[in-house]
Design a protein around this motif. Structure first.
Motif, PDB file in Angstrom:
ATOM      1  N   VAL A 587       0.856  -1.183   0.000  1.00 28.23           N
ATOM      2  CA  VAL A 587       0.000   0.000   0.000  1.00 28.23           C
ATOM      3  C   VAL A 587       0.893   1.234   0.000  1.00 28.23           C
ATOM      4  O   VAL A 587       1.888   1.290   0.724  1.00 28.23           O
ATOM      5  CB  VAL A 587      -0.918  -0.001   1.242  1.00 28.23           C
ATOM      6  N   GLU A 588       0.560   2.217  -0.841  1.00 29.27           N
ATOM      7  CA  GLU A 588       1.389   3.421  -0.933  1.00 29.27           C
ATOM      8  C   GLU A 588       1.590   4.029   0.451  1.00 29.27           C
ATOM      9  O   GLU A 588       0.647   4.189   1.217  1.00 29.27           O
ATOM     10  CB  GLU A 588       0.752   4.449  -1.861  1.00 29.27           C
ATOM     11  N   SER A 589       2.821   4.385   0.748  1.00 29.50           N
ATOM     12  CA  SER A 589       3.191   4.762   2.106  1.00 29.50           C
ATOM     13  C   SER A 589       2.460   5.987   2.617  1.00 29.50           C
ATOM     14  O   SER A 589       2.203   6.106   3.816  1.00 29.50           O
ATOM     15  CB  SER A 589       4.701   5.010   2.170  1.00 29.50           C
ATOM     16  N   PHE A 590       2.116   6.929   1.730  1.00 29.28           N
ATOM     17  CA  PHE A 590       1.437   8.124   2.201  1.00 29.28           C
ATOM     18  C   PHE A 590      -0.085   7.981   2.189  1.00 29.28           C
ATOM     19  O   PHE A 590      -0.806   8.895   2.584  1.00 29.28           O
ATOM     20  CB  PHE A 590       1.838   9.347   1.358  1.00 29.28           C
ATOM     21  N   LEU A 591      -0.594   6.804   1.764  1.00 29.54           N
ATOM     22  CA  LEU A 591      -2.036   6.615   1.653  1.00 29.54           C
ATOM     23  C   LEU A 591      -2.745   6.614   3.007  1.00 29.54           C
ATOM     24  O   LEU A 591      -3.769   7.281   3.163  1.00 29.54           O
ATOM     25  CB  LEU A 591      -2.322   5.320   0.886  1.00 29.54           C
ATOM     26  N   PRO A 592      -2.266   5.858   4.023  1.00 30.21           N
ATOM     27  CA  PRO A 592      -3.020   5.803   5.287  1.00 30.21           C
ATOM     28  C   PRO A 592      -3.249   7.164   5.919  1.00 30.21           C
ATOM     29  O   PRO A 592      -4.358   7.465   6.359  1.00 30.21           O
ATOM     30  CB  PRO A 592      -2.147   4.905   6.174  1.00 30.21           C
ATOM     31  N   MET A 593      -2.218   8.008   5.950  1.00 31.71           N
ATOM     32  CA  MET A 593      -2.387   9.313   6.589  1.00 31.71           C
ATOM     33  C   MET A 593      -3.364  10.181   5.803  1.00 31.71           C
ATOM     34  O   MET A 593      -4.214  10.869   6.383  1.00 31.71           O
ATOM     35  CB  MET A 593      -1.034  10.011   6.728  1.00 31.71           C
ATOM     36  N   MET A 594      -3.289  10.141   4.466  1.00 32.67           N
ATOM     37  CA  MET A 594      -4.187  10.950   3.656  1.00 32.67           C
ATOM     38  C   MET A 594      -5.605  10.389   3.695  1.00 32.67           C
ATOM     39  O   MET A 594      -6.581  11.149   3.759  1.00 32.67           O
ATOM     40  CB  MET A 594      -3.670  11.038   2.222  1.00 32.67           C
ATOM     41  N   LEU A 595      -5.739   9.070   3.661  1.00 36.00           N
ATOM     42  CA  LEU A 595      -7.068   8.471   3.789  1.00 36.00           C
ATOM     43  C   LEU A 595      -7.690   8.824   5.131  1.00 36.00           C
ATOM     44  O   LEU A 595      -8.885   9.114   5.224  1.00 36.00           O
ATOM     45  CB  LEU A 595      -6.988   6.946   3.649  1.00 36.00           C
ATOM     46  N   PHE A 596      -6.870   8.790   6.178  1.00 36.44           N
ATOM     47  CA  PHE A 596      -7.387   9.129   7.500  1.00 36.44           C
ATOM     48  C   PHE A 596      -7.951  10.545   7.510  1.00 36.44           C
ATOM     49  O   PHE A 596      -9.058  10.783   7.998  1.00 36.44           O
ATOM     50  CB  PHE A 596      -6.296   9.004   8.557  1.00 36.44           C
ATOM     51  N   ALA A 597      -7.193  11.502   6.974  1.00 40.54           N
ATOM     52  CA  ALA A 597      -7.636  12.893   6.998  1.00 40.54           C
ATOM     53  C   ALA A 597      -8.961  13.058   6.262  1.00 40.54           C
ATOM     54  O   ALA A 597      -9.876  13.741   6.741  1.00 40.54           O
ATOM     55  CB  ALA A 597      -6.567  13.786   6.375  1.00 40.54           C
ATOM     56  N   ILE A 598      -9.094  12.406   5.099  1.00 42.41           N
ATOM     57  CA  ILE A 598     -10.296  12.593   4.286  1.00 42.41           C
ATOM     58  C   ILE A 598     -11.483  11.837   4.877  1.00 42.41           C
ATOM     59  O   ILE A 598     -12.580  12.393   5.036  1.00 42.41           O
ATOM     60  CB  ILE A 598     -10.035  12.138   2.842  1.00 42.41           C
TER      61      ILE A 598
END
Length: 723
Positions: A587-598
């Motif tokens: 999973v793309e490394s920056f995806l979890p943090m960005m998914l969390f925010a949205i």
């Protein structure tokens, strides 16, 4: 002096209702001015990013300062010849290709496979050569990259297959936004017709969303001239913007129709819609913006700027909903039910009949059963998160229609998968003894486990900087490659480095590993801060302890679903073929943090929409179960419609070829669908029924110390009906 809230939610809506053409004319002037400014000073989207403090960033900075010839990016050209590269015809074709590549604008050197050892595979049928450019890939003009792709198509024949990979090729394959957004809008229109039963009512949220996206993109385009915006920024921002723009307008239009159906005049109905739904939009939208801006805590500028672009779009859409929508309602409000669709038109009171009433009564009767069932579904969908691995997928995840994917396969077949993800070693050389150590380094590194081979070092003209390449045995996205990068770094630091020699392991593969580590380190702090602030804000608004704590836990469940389904599809490969996923990968490394925010921000939207209505009913009756049942029944239609619209918009982005956009679209789409259909319409009402009066308990000492903010400030009004 009137308060700012009374101006925004009372005086302005009435002004806009009486002077709609003035408001629209003013908005048109602003939009035209922004379009002119964007076309005049607007920049372009790039894939440049820095990782402050990371070793890969130190390697890049060293080369950029002392060895700029090696700082420019390259296009790797991979060739296949069934006749073999010893055949005279093949050799002549390759020489023609080299000459054509050297003549391309921006190319400073082309290295022939006949001159560089190890550039022809053992079978003799696959070869690779490198065309180095004078600039990093993100700074190369679009026309120059297009010339490279046109040359590939021109020279690729049945006897000589020509494919491209490397940073320059990846830039050339970036997709332009367009098709996915159109599909998302069509899906939203269909859902709005079903929800409203009127073509005119359906058009209002779409007009509002588009009216906000245009100036939003102009502002982001202007900003891209001064800061680095990633190439997927337009798709990412439009994905969020279309969804929230329609949702915010949907809520306001729904409350307007309720008021109008109760016999109110148009301007009074607009004022009530803005004092109630408008406040909720401002509060919920502000949380989305703050959550997105919180991504700056990642410490990675490109992540922060992508999030900022999305936050700008959301802020503009909030502004349009609050400032422009009242004027549009004044013009079209009298015709809101025109062009009705009989099959979907309902005149029943939302609190007394229809699907929402029936469903809310069912949950009221069996809250424990629905609590257990909904938790079981959500936890099952979330369970793959336990095996989630962060990283960066390589070109093997691209569709087979992409030249980078075909080049990846050829390199893997001819030379091994590690050739697709080399590790770059940049060295700061300060003495002759250190230079001797550098020259002996390839033989020492080649003996390390997991390394296929290491190239001889290349020194800059001054002799104080050197560069070499380490080829792993494993593919770039494999866990073994991550471990190898860490192993090489430990070896260089403990066995090779000295006061006269500093070494940095960098390159694209190492950079993605650094991004993953940085994001993983920052995620727990980011989650804790954002959830902590949300609990405090909800406590201030709802004057409750259980409601905000419950909201935080529910949002974590929705997040778990988003992370879980992304892991299952993109990392494990479940149903990957249906989504056009080339192959499995991390999973793309920056995806979890960005998914969390949205997901956090959008889930808070639905929480506010539902609970403000429940609170309004509870304050009027002081009967907790009846308030939950009626509040859910009244909001059932709008939350279901909003969730389906948002999910459809997000899922439409799974149709693009860019893997990271697919991951965003699928994770967001399923998470929002689960949040609207299961969390808000099943789990939250079941819990609120079980909480009873305790849901609204608030310590008196805390009540005195916290400010009071009203989100849904509805005046006393007669029973309203939802058409």
């Amino acid at each position: 002096m009137p308060s700012r809230q009374s101006v925004l939610f009372d005086r302005w809506p009435r002004f806009a209702a009486h002077h709609p053409w003035r408001v629209l004319a003013g908005a048109l002037v602003v939009i035209v001015a922004l379009i002119v400014a964007a076309n005049t000073v607007g920049g372009s989207y790039v894939d440049r990013f820095s990782i402050p403090g990371a070793e890969s960033q130190q390697a890049f900075d060293l080369l950029n300062e002392r060895f700029p010839q090696q700082a420019g990016d390259a296009a790797t050209v991979v060739l296949r010849s069934a006749d073999g590269f010893d055949a005279p015809e093949t050799e002549a074709a390759v020489e023609e290709l080299i000459a054509e590549l050297a003549a391309l604008p921006g190319v400073v050197a082309v290295y022939s496979p006949y001159e560089v050892p190890g550039s022809i595979s053992g079978s003799g049928t696959i070869a690779r050569l490198e065309a180095r450019y004078d600039l990093p890939a993100f700074e190369i003009e679009e026309g120059i990259v297009e010339a490279l792709f046109e040359l590939r198509e021109e020279l690729s024949t049945d006897s000589l297959q020509v494919e491209l990979t490397g940073p320059v090729a990846f830039v050339g394959e970036q997709e332009e936004p367009g098709e996915a957004e159109l599909i998302g809008l069509i899906a939203a229109a269909i859902i709005l017709v079903i929800a409203f039963g009127s073509v005119v009512a359906m058009g209002l949220p779409i007009i509002t969303a588009l009216g906000g996206l245009i100036p939003g993109f102009m502002i982001v385009g202007i900003a891209s001239r001064f800061v680095d915006m990633a190439s997927f920024t337009p798709q990412f921002a439009s994905m969020i913007g279309i969804g929230v723009g329609i949702d915010y307008a949907l809520l306001i239009v729904t409350r307007f129709r309720e008021a109008k159906s109760g016999g109110m005049e148009i301007d009074d109905a607009i004022a009530i819609a803005m004092r109630t739904a408008g406040r909720a939009v401002l509060f919920a939208g502000a949380i989305v913006v703050l959550a997105l801006l919180g991504l700056w805590s990642s410490g990675i500028p490109f992540v922060g700027w992508v999030a900022t672009a999305a936050a700008i779009i959301v802020a503009i859409l909030i502004t349009v909903a609050l400032i422009l929508l009242p004027a549009i309602l004044a013009l079209l409000g009298r015709h809101i039910d025109r062009l009705s669709v009989p099959l979907f038109t309902s005149k029943k009171n939302a609190g007394e009949g229809g699907a929402g009433y029936w469903w809310s009564r069912l949950i009221q009767r069996y809250p424990i059963v629905f609590l257990v069932l909904s938790l079981a579904v959500l936890l099952t969908l979330s369970s793959p998160i336990l095996g989630m691995r962060l990283g960066s997928a390589d070109a093997s995840s691209n569709p087979e229609t992409a030249t980078t994917r075909r080049a990846y396969d050829l390199l893997s077949e001819g030379f091994g998968p590690g050739f697709n993800g080399p590790i770059l070693i940049a060295m700061d050389v300060r003495s002759e003894e250190a230079a001797a150590t550098v020259r002996n380094l390839p033989s020492r590194l080649s003996q390390e486990e997991g390394i296929a081979f290491a190239t001889p070092p290349v020194f800059n003209p001054a002799g104080d900087t050197a560069i070499m390449t380490v080829i792993p045995e494993s593919a770039p996205q494999d866990e073994a490659t991550n471990e190898l990068v860490e192993s090489v770094r430990r070896f260089l630091a403990s066995e090779v480095a000295s006061p006269d020699l500093a070494l940095y392991a960098g390159g694209q593969t190492a950079a993605f590993i650094d991004v993953a580590e940085k994001m993983a380190d920052g995620l727990p702090i980011f989650v804790a801060v954002v959830i902590g602030l949300s609990v405090l804000l909800l406590a201030v608004v709802f004057r409750s302890i259980l409601v905000p704590v419950k909201a935080a836990l529910m949002i974590l469940l929705s997040l778990g679903v988003g992370f879980g389904v992304v892991t299952a599809v993109f990392q494990w490969g479940w149903m990957g073929g249906l989504l056009g996923v080339g192959s499995t990968g991390p999973v793309e490394s920056f995806l979890p943090m960005m998914l969390f925010a949205i997901i956090f921000g959008l889930s808070m939207d639905y929480e506010v929409f539902l609970l403000t209505r429940v609170q309004e009913e509870y304050l009027g009756s002081r009967q907790p179960s009846a308030a939950v049942q009626r509040g859910q029944a009244i909001t059932f239609r709008v939350i279901i419609a909003a969730g389906l619209i948002m999910s459809s918009v997000f899922l439409s982005f799974t149709l693009v070829d860019t893997r990271v956009i697919k991951e965003f679209g699928y994770g967001l789409g399923i998470a929002i669908l689960a949040d609207a259909l299961i969390v808000r319409m099943v789990l939250v009402p079941a819990l609120m029924h079980l909480f009873g009066n305790a849901a609204w308990w608030f310590p008196s000492w805390l009540d005195r110390r916290l400010p009071s903010i009203s989100v849904d400030a509805a005046p006393d009004k007669p029973e309203l009906e939802l058409p």
